[in-house]
Each structure stands twice: as C-alpha cells, then as structure tokens.
Design an enzyme around this catalytic site. Sequence first.
Site, PDB file in Angstrom:
ATOM      1  N   GLY A  11       0.271  16.958   3.630  1.00 32.36           N
ATOM      2  CA  GLY A  11       1.488  17.435   4.269  1.00 32.36           C
ATOM      3  C   GLY A  11       1.758  18.904   4.027  1.00 32.36           C
ATOM      4  O   GLY A  11       1.035  19.590   3.303  1.00 32.36           O
ATOM      5  N   LEU A  13       4.048  20.611   2.272  1.00 30.11           N
ATOM      6  CA  LEU A  13       4.197  21.018   0.881  1.00 30.11           C
ATOM      7  C   LEU A  13       2.989  20.622   0.045  1.00 30.11           C
ATOM      8  O   LEU A  13       2.531  21.386  -0.809  1.00 30.11           O
ATOM      9  CB  LEU A  13       5.469  20.409   0.282  1.00 30.11           C
ATOM     10  CG  LEU A  13       5.739  20.745  -1.188  1.00 30.11           C
ATOM     11  CD1 LEU A  13       5.812  22.252  -1.413  1.00 30.11           C
ATOM     12  CD2 LEU A  13       7.013  20.065  -1.673  1.00 30.11           C
ATOM     13  N   ASP A  45      -1.709   4.287   0.744  1.00 26.63           N
ATOM     14  CA  ASP A  45      -0.436   3.960   1.383  1.00 26.63           C
ATOM     15  C   ASP A  45       0.574   3.736   0.258  1.00 26.63           C
ATOM     16  O   ASP A  45       0.530   2.704  -0.420  1.00 26.63           O
ATOM     17  CB  ASP A  45      -0.576   2.703   2.242  1.00 26.63           C
ATOM     18  CG  ASP A  45       0.698   2.364   3.002  1.00 26.63           C
ATOM     19  OD1 ASP A  45       1.759   2.964   2.703  1.00 26.63           O
ATOM     20  OD2 ASP A  45       0.650   1.478   3.873  1.00 26.63           O
ATOM     21  N   ALA A  69       6.909  11.674   1.983  1.00 25.57           N
ATOM     22  CA  ALA A  69       8.274  11.244   2.312  1.00 25.57           C
ATOM     23  C   ALA A  69       8.448  11.176   3.817  1.00 25.57           C
ATOM     24  O   ALA A  69       7.654  11.739   4.573  1.00 25.57           O
ATOM     25  CB  ALA A  69       9.294  12.217   1.716  1.00 25.57           C
ATOM     26  N   TYR A 133      18.967   9.986   6.127  1.00 27.64           N
ATOM     27  CA  TYR A 133      17.956  10.732   5.387  1.00 27.64           C
ATOM     28  C   TYR A 133      18.480  11.116   4.007  1.00 27.64           C
ATOM     29  O   TYR A 133      17.833  10.854   2.983  1.00 27.64           O
ATOM     30  CB  TYR A 133      17.555  11.979   6.166  1.00 27.64           C
ATOM     31  CG  TYR A 133      16.697  12.940   5.380  1.00 27.64           C
ATOM     32  CD1 TYR A 133      15.453  12.550   4.899  1.00 27.64           C
ATOM     33  CD2 TYR A 133      17.127  14.249   5.131  1.00 27.64           C
ATOM     34  CE1 TYR A 133      14.655  13.430   4.180  1.00 27.64           C
ATOM     35  CE2 TYR A 133      16.342  15.134   4.416  1.00 27.64           C
ATOM     36  CZ  TYR A 133      15.104  14.721   3.939  1.00 27.64           C
ATOM     37  OH  TYR A 133      14.325  15.589   3.222  1.00 27.64           O
ATOM     38  N   LYS A 137      17.137   9.733   0.315  1.00 29.50           N
ATOM     39  CA  LYS A 137      16.605  10.620  -0.720  1.00 29.50           C
ATOM     40  C   LYS A 137      17.433  10.531  -2.001  1.00 29.50           C
ATOM     41  O   LYS A 137      16.878  10.601  -3.115  1.00 29.50           O
ATOM     42  CB  LYS A 137      16.553  12.053  -0.206  1.00 29.50           C
ATOM     43  CG  LYS A 137      15.573  12.290   0.929  1.00 29.50           C
ATOM     44  CD  LYS A 137      14.140  11.940   0.545  1.00 29.50           C
ATOM     45  CE  LYS A 137      13.511  12.965  -0.361  1.00 29.50           C
ATOM     46  NZ  LYS A 137      12.084  12.673  -0.656  1.00 29.50           N
TER      47      LYS A 137
END
Length: 313
Positions: A11, A13, A45, A69, A133, A137
């Site tokens: 991803g 980051l 996964d 995420a 979201y 988180k």
Amino acid sequence: MFKVAVIGASGLLGRAVVRELAAETDWQVVQTAFRHAIPAQIALDVRDRQAVEAFVTREAPDAIVIAAAERRPDVCEHDPAAARALNVDAVRSMAQAARQRGAWVLSISTDYVFDGTTPPYRDDDPPNPLNAYGRSKLDGERALLDATDNALVLRLPLLYGPVVEWSESAVTILVPAVLASARAGAPAVAMDAWATRYPTFTPDVAVVIRALLARCADGNAVRGIVQWSGDEPMTKYEIAERLARALGVEARLAAQTAPADATPRPRDCHLASTRLEALGIGRRTPFDVAIGTVLGGFERRGSEARATTHTDQ
C-alpha cells in the site's frame, strides 16, 4: 538480528516504510500483502485469524507494523462490517498473536477519530468520530491496546506520497480532475473549500516509523498513542490549486464553501505531534517540494511503461 514485519507492504504507506527500512542493513524486514503480493512479499489475508497466528509463529518478528486497513470513508459507511473486519478484528488478531511472541506492535490510525470542532487535538483528547471509518479506527485502537500492553497507535492525517495510481491518495486522486479542468472549454471543477486538511508525506511518516522501531530495537519502545502530522493547513480546493501550479496548468476550479460529501467528515482535525517532537522524532517535507517529486516520479514511471509496451509490441 532485529526482525520487523510490515503488514500491508504493497500500500501507499507500506511501500514507503519498506523503502525507508532498507537502509537498516542490520534489520531483517518481512513484507506481507493481500492482493498485490510480489516475490519479496508473503501473501497474507489479515482477516484470517488462523493465518495471522501461523504467520507470526513462523516468522517470529520482534516488531510488527500494521499498515493494512480500509481507509476509504465512503466504503466504510456503505459496508461497516467489512471495514471492521480490517480495521478492528484484524488488528486484534495481530495484537493477540504478537503478545504470544512478545513482539511490539505499531498500528496506524487516523485523525478522523476526532470530530473536528476543537483543534488542535492532543493524543489524550477525548475522541468523537463522526463516521463509520473513524469509529472503526477508534475501535481498532482500543482492540490493540486491550490485547497487548506492548503496542503503539500512530495517528496520521491525510497521506500522500509516491503512487502507482492517482486514486491511492485523496491528494493525487484530484490530479485527473485538475488536468481535465485546464482543457480548452472545460467547465470549472468544484472542490471542497470547507474542511481543512494537513497533507502528510508518506516518506516523512516512514522516517517517524523507522525512529520508533529503532527505539524498540534498543529496548526503549514507545507505547500508548502518538500522533504525527504535516503542518501546512489547506482545503481540497487549495490542494487542487497547488497541484495545478506543480503541473503547470491553468485549472478552472470552483470553491465549495459548504460540506457536500454524502459521508460526514470533520472540519479540522489537526493533530498535535508534541509527544514525538519531544522525543526528537519527525521530519516534514514542504508540500510543494514533496508533491513535485510525486508528480515527477509518476510521470517517469508512466513514460517507462509506455516505452516498454512499445518495445514489446
């Protein structure tokens, strides 16, 4: 040898973290990915608890960085169960497996755990997320810290950095619209001028994470919650203006001064980075410098890909 597992290494980051850690020649870095695993990465996964346990047992890392995420607010709003599977349940499974191993865990969270009414926010300010979201988180933070006391939450705001496609970041996703608005006869493109964001460069975040890992390797692990943020406030409209300047185009942009998103978003969640700054940790690259490298790098890769395609044909 200090061993680090980077979860979600493909991803936005995760790639930056892997690149930064490559300089640590005395460390061993294990990378995982879900959809885009390359030969250097292990397919994992993170929603599969047994697979997570097997991975941690087999690889036995000293530290784990969770960069995987579901980060898209609209997706989380429409499918909160799927968002929680990644943002809460997977974090809990990883933390529980790490506790058995004695590994330190760093998990990425978001400024969206706050409601945006009273910035700047310190790490100990009471959270109050406005959307699914942010709630997922925040629950992920709690799941991590409940599962193990050898862990750190790193809250971050809007991220941008070297991309493989414009849609990877809420900053670079604006590029096609900015370019389209600059075409002759094109209508103005509406851009949000209501919410203030603090775009943060992923290579800078990777420097922060590397410093935190170094403290862990030295036996001085930071635990609890910390925050890191760019320090240049700008709305999406202002980001688009700066993108246009970097691209060298005359964009036609219209400022939207009232919230227009279907999913509620906070107005200003500026994160105070005081705890990390007190530790001497951090780096901030000016936005105009950083976005120039992002745009230039993307164009170079595109040119190389086009050249390769032409040669192959």
